[in-house]
Write a protein that holds these residues in place. Sequence first.
Motif, PDB file in Angstrom:
ATOM      1  N   ILE A 203      -4.303   9.074  -4.748  1.00 53.94           N
ATOM      2  CA  ILE A 203      -4.882  10.244  -5.412  1.00 53.94           C
ATOM      3  C   ILE A 203      -4.163  11.517  -4.970  1.00 53.94           C
ATOM      4  N   ALA A 204      -3.904  11.625  -3.655  1.00 56.01           N
ATOM      5  CA  ALA A 204      -3.214  12.808  -3.133  1.00 56.01           C
ATOM      6  C   ALA A 204      -1.819  12.931  -3.732  1.00 56.01           C
ATOM      7  N   ALA A 205      -1.115  11.807  -3.862  1.00 58.04           N
ATOM      8  CA  ALA A 205       0.228  11.826  -4.451  1.00 58.04           C
ATOM      9  C   ALA A 205       0.172  12.250  -5.919  1.00 58.04           C
ATOM     10  N   MET A 206      -0.834  11.786  -6.639  1.00 57.04           N
ATOM     11  CA  MET A 206      -0.988  12.160  -8.045  1.00 57.04           C
ATOM     12  C   MET A 206      -1.251  13.661  -8.172  1.00 57.04           C
TER      13      MET A 206
ATOM     14  N   ARG B 162       0.825  -1.207   0.000  1.00 60.39           N
ATOM     15  CA  ARG B 162       0.000   0.000   0.000  1.00 60.39           C
ATOM     16  C   ARG B 162       0.859   1.256   0.000  1.00 60.39           C
ATOM     17  N   MET B 163       1.950   1.234   0.744  1.00 61.62           N
ATOM     18  CA  MET B 163       2.863   2.379   0.725  1.00 61.62           C
ATOM     19  C   MET B 163       3.455   2.571  -0.670  1.00 61.62           C
ATOM     20  N   GLY B 164       3.791   1.464  -1.327  1.00 56.18           N
ATOM     21  CA  GLY B 164       4.330   1.541  -2.679  1.00 56.18           C
ATOM     22  C   GLY B 164       3.315   2.087  -3.667  1.00 56.18           C
ATOM     23  N   ILE B 165       2.039   1.705  -3.511  1.00 50.76           N
ATOM     24  CA  ILE B 165       0.993   2.199  -4.401  1.00 50.76           C
ATOM     25  C   ILE B 165       0.805   3.703  -4.215  1.00 50.76           C
ATOM     26  N   VAL B 166       0.873   4.168  -2.965  1.00 46.17           N
ATOM     27  CA  VAL B 166       0.768   5.609  -2.711  1.00 46.17           C
ATOM     28  C   VAL B 166       1.892   6.351  -3.438  1.00 46.17           C
ATOM     29  N   LEU B 167       3.111   5.867  -3.307  1.00 45.93           N
ATOM     30  CA  LEU B 167       4.245   6.511  -3.972  1.00 45.93           C
ATOM     31  C   LEU B 167       4.153   6.393  -5.491  1.00 45.93           C
ATOM     32  N   LEU B 168       3.479   5.362  -5.979  1.00 41.54           N
ATOM     33  CA  LEU B 168       3.283   5.213  -7.417  1.00 41.54           C
ATOM     34  C   LEU B 168       2.513   6.401  -7.984  1.00 41.54           C
ATOM     35  N   GLY B 169       1.657   6.995  -7.156  1.00 41.80           N
ATOM     36  CA  GLY B 169       0.906   8.166  -7.588  1.00 41.80           C
ATOM     37  C   GLY B 169       1.791   9.332  -7.965  1.00 41.80           C
ATOM     38  N   LEU B 170       3.010   9.391  -7.406  1.00 42.68           N
ATOM     39  CA  LEU B 170       3.931  10.471  -7.730  1.00 42.68           C
ATOM     40  C   LEU B 170       4.485  10.365  -9.155  1.00 42.68           C
ATOM     41  N   GLN B 171       4.277   9.226  -9.804  1.00 45.24           N
ATOM     42  CA  GLN B 171       4.692   9.087 -11.199  1.00 45.24           C
ATOM     43  C   GLN B 171       3.630   9.610 -12.163  1.00 45.24           C
ATOM     44  N   LEU B 172       2.450   9.903 -11.626  1.00 51.29           N
ATOM     45  CA  LEU B 172       1.322  10.288 -12.475  1.00 51.29           C
ATOM     46  C   LEU B 172       1.058  11.785 -12.393  1.00 51.29           C
ATOM     47  N   SER B 173       1.052  12.423 -13.523  1.00 47.54           N
ATOM     48  CA  SER B 173       0.659  13.820 -13.623  1.00 47.54           C
ATOM     49  C   SER B 173      -0.601  13.892 -14.481  1.00 47.54           C
ATOM     50  N   ILE B 174      -1.588  14.615 -13.992  1.00 49.85           N
ATOM     51  CA  ILE B 174      -2.835  14.727 -14.747  1.00 49.85           C
ATOM     52  C   ILE B 174      -2.567  15.333 -16.124  1.00 49.85           C
ATOM     53  N   GLY B 175      -1.646  16.287 -16.180  1.00 48.86           N
ATOM     54  CA  GLY B 175      -1.300  16.904 -17.453  1.00 48.86           C
ATOM     55  C   GLY B 175      -0.709  15.907 -18.431  1.00 48.86           C
ATOM     56  N   THR B 176       0.166  15.019 -17.931  1.00 45.19           N
ATOM     57  CA  THR B 176       0.782  14.009 -18.797  1.00 45.19           C
ATOM     58  C   THR B 176      -0.261  13.046 -19.346  1.00 45.19           C
ATOM     59  N   ILE B 177      -1.194  12.655 -18.477  1.00 47.09           N
ATOM     60  CA  ILE B 177      -2.240  11.733 -18.909  1.00 47.09           C
ATOM     61  C   ILE B 177      -3.144  12.388 -19.946  1.00 47.09           C
TER      62      ILE B 177
ATOM     63  N   ARG C 149       1.968  15.567  -7.487  1.00 51.08           N
ATOM     64  CA  ARG C 149       2.852  15.552  -8.657  1.00 51.08           C
ATOM     65  C   ARG C 149       2.364  16.547  -9.714  1.00 51.08           C
ATOM     66  N   THR C 150       1.046  16.656  -9.847  1.00 52.56           N
ATOM     67  CA  THR C 150       0.484  17.552 -10.854  1.00 52.56           C
ATOM     68  C   THR C 150       0.814  19.008 -10.558  1.00 52.56           C
ATOM     69  N   THR C 151       0.935  19.377  -9.277  1.00 54.61           N
ATOM     70  CA  THR C 151       1.237  20.765  -8.921  1.00 54.61           C
ATOM     71  C   THR C 151       2.626  21.192  -9.385  1.00 54.61           C
ATOM     72  N   GLY C 152       3.536  20.220  -9.565  1.00 51.68           N
ATOM     73  CA  GLY C 152       4.895  20.545  -9.975  1.00 51.68           C
ATOM     74  C   GLY C 152       5.757  21.104  -8.851  1.00 51.68           C
ATOM     75  N   LEU C 153       5.292  20.981  -7.612  1.00 55.94           N
ATOM     76  CA  LEU C 153       6.031  21.541  -6.480  1.00 55.94           C
ATOM     77  C   LEU C 153       7.236  20.695  -6.089  1.00 55.94           C
ATOM     78  N   LEU C 154       7.197  19.406  -6.371  1.00 61.12           N
ATOM     79  CA  LEU C 154       8.276  18.516  -5.956  1.00 61.12           C
ATOM     80  C   LEU C 154       9.441  18.602  -6.933  1.00 61.12           C
ATOM     81  N   PRO C 155      10.658  18.767  -6.407  1.00 62.64           N
ATOM     82  CA  PRO C 155      11.834  18.801  -7.296  1.00 62.64           C
ATOM     83  C   PRO C 155      12.129  17.418  -7.862  1.00 62.64           C
ATOM     84  N   ASP C 156      12.885  17.393  -8.946  1.00 59.59           N
ATOM     85  CA  ASP C 156      13.223  16.120  -9.595  1.00 59.59           C
ATOM     86  C   ASP C 156      13.981  15.190  -8.653  1.00 59.59           C
ATOM     87  N   SER C 157      14.802  15.762  -7.781  1.00 63.31           N
ATOM     88  CA  SER C 157      15.571  14.924  -6.842  1.00 63.31           C
ATOM     89  C   SER C 157      14.649  14.187  -5.885  1.00 63.31           C
ATOM     90  N   ALA C 158      13.595  14.862  -5.411  1.00 63.93           N
ATOM     91  CA  ALA C 158      12.639  14.221  -4.505  1.00 63.93           C
ATOM     92  C   ALA C 158      11.849  13.143  -5.230  1.00 63.93           C
TER      93      ALA C 158
END
Length: 353
Positions: free
Chosen positions: A278-281, A92-107, A284-293
């Motif tokens: 959903i929150a992680a996605m 479940r923790m991994g699925i939450v972090l998987l959301g950080l790979q998803l950007s609504i704009g990219t989709i 990611r969409t906000t673009g606030l997280l740096p690439d390193s994070a």
Amino acid sequence: MPQNSQAPGMNEQHSPANSSPHPPTVGKLRMVLPGLAACLATGLLCIFASQFLNGLSALLLAIILGAVWRNVAPVPQVLDPGIAIASKQLLRMGIVLLGLQLSIGTILGLGPGVLLVVFLSVSVTFALTLWIGGKMGMDLPQRLLIATGFSICGAAAVAAAENVTRAKQAQVATAIGLVVLFGTLMIPAMPLLGALLGLDDRSTGMLIGASTHEVAQVVAAGGSVSAAALAVAVTVKLARVALLAPIIAGLGIYMRRKHSVEGGKNPPLVPLFVLGFIAAMLLRTTGLLPDSALSIAQSVQTLLLAAAMFALGLGVHLRSIVKSGGQALLLGLLGTLIIVCVAAGGTMLYPPA
């Protein structure tokens, strides 16, 4: 005599072991540590080994190792508590972090045609697999698990649907085993199908992403074609993953209504980790997280999912699939054929721009 009869109670009351609040927590930690450490260590090993095994991702390697171990040699019982933690909490923790790979704009950037194909691949596969399983007389939880896993994202989707469907552990293991079996066969089959249909690399990537069961299997299949195919395949697959939240929410509502008369604990409408996804996605969409994070989060996500896949693989009993009388195997085959047909037809009608 009265003093002797009270002595045990007095000794028990003042015993250091009973007066301290810490030992139960320490004892639980000792119980889960061996299995948890084994899963995490195997996950790290698979990540390292995948760098030298072209076309075999860490997640796929982990679940195969777990399934092989479970079916060829006994798994020590001391590992069971930690394996249970890895297969649920770590997943479940991994699925939450998987959301950080998803950007609504990219989709949304995939375009309306590709998004329509993604939607149809998931919805048609889910509905037809569920309907066919019902005609075969299979239990509702079993066909729900197979339909969810084959239409969205494989073992992770099966595990996500486990609680809301009230499935038994044997049913979960069967669904995961089918995902491993058919998804692995799709790694060479989908690029071959793309070549037979005369698709270019990007269209082949779309076909792979819209049809193949596991994210790890998509990476393996897409990478075997080209970098362009891999990029499209992963983006299309992650668009399918984004549908995990509404599907699980719908299952939660359906199962709650179905079991409301029976009493007892209702399944959750939307599991907490799906809300985290959903929150992680959205983050990611906000673009606030740096690439390193994002890079660190992806590494942690890969480790958590690899450990979880190993734990899930340890729950795959080939005998349970055989004991299903071939029904689950047949349903898995039909579900795979359905999503391949929908994805192939959609790709030819609406190729990626």
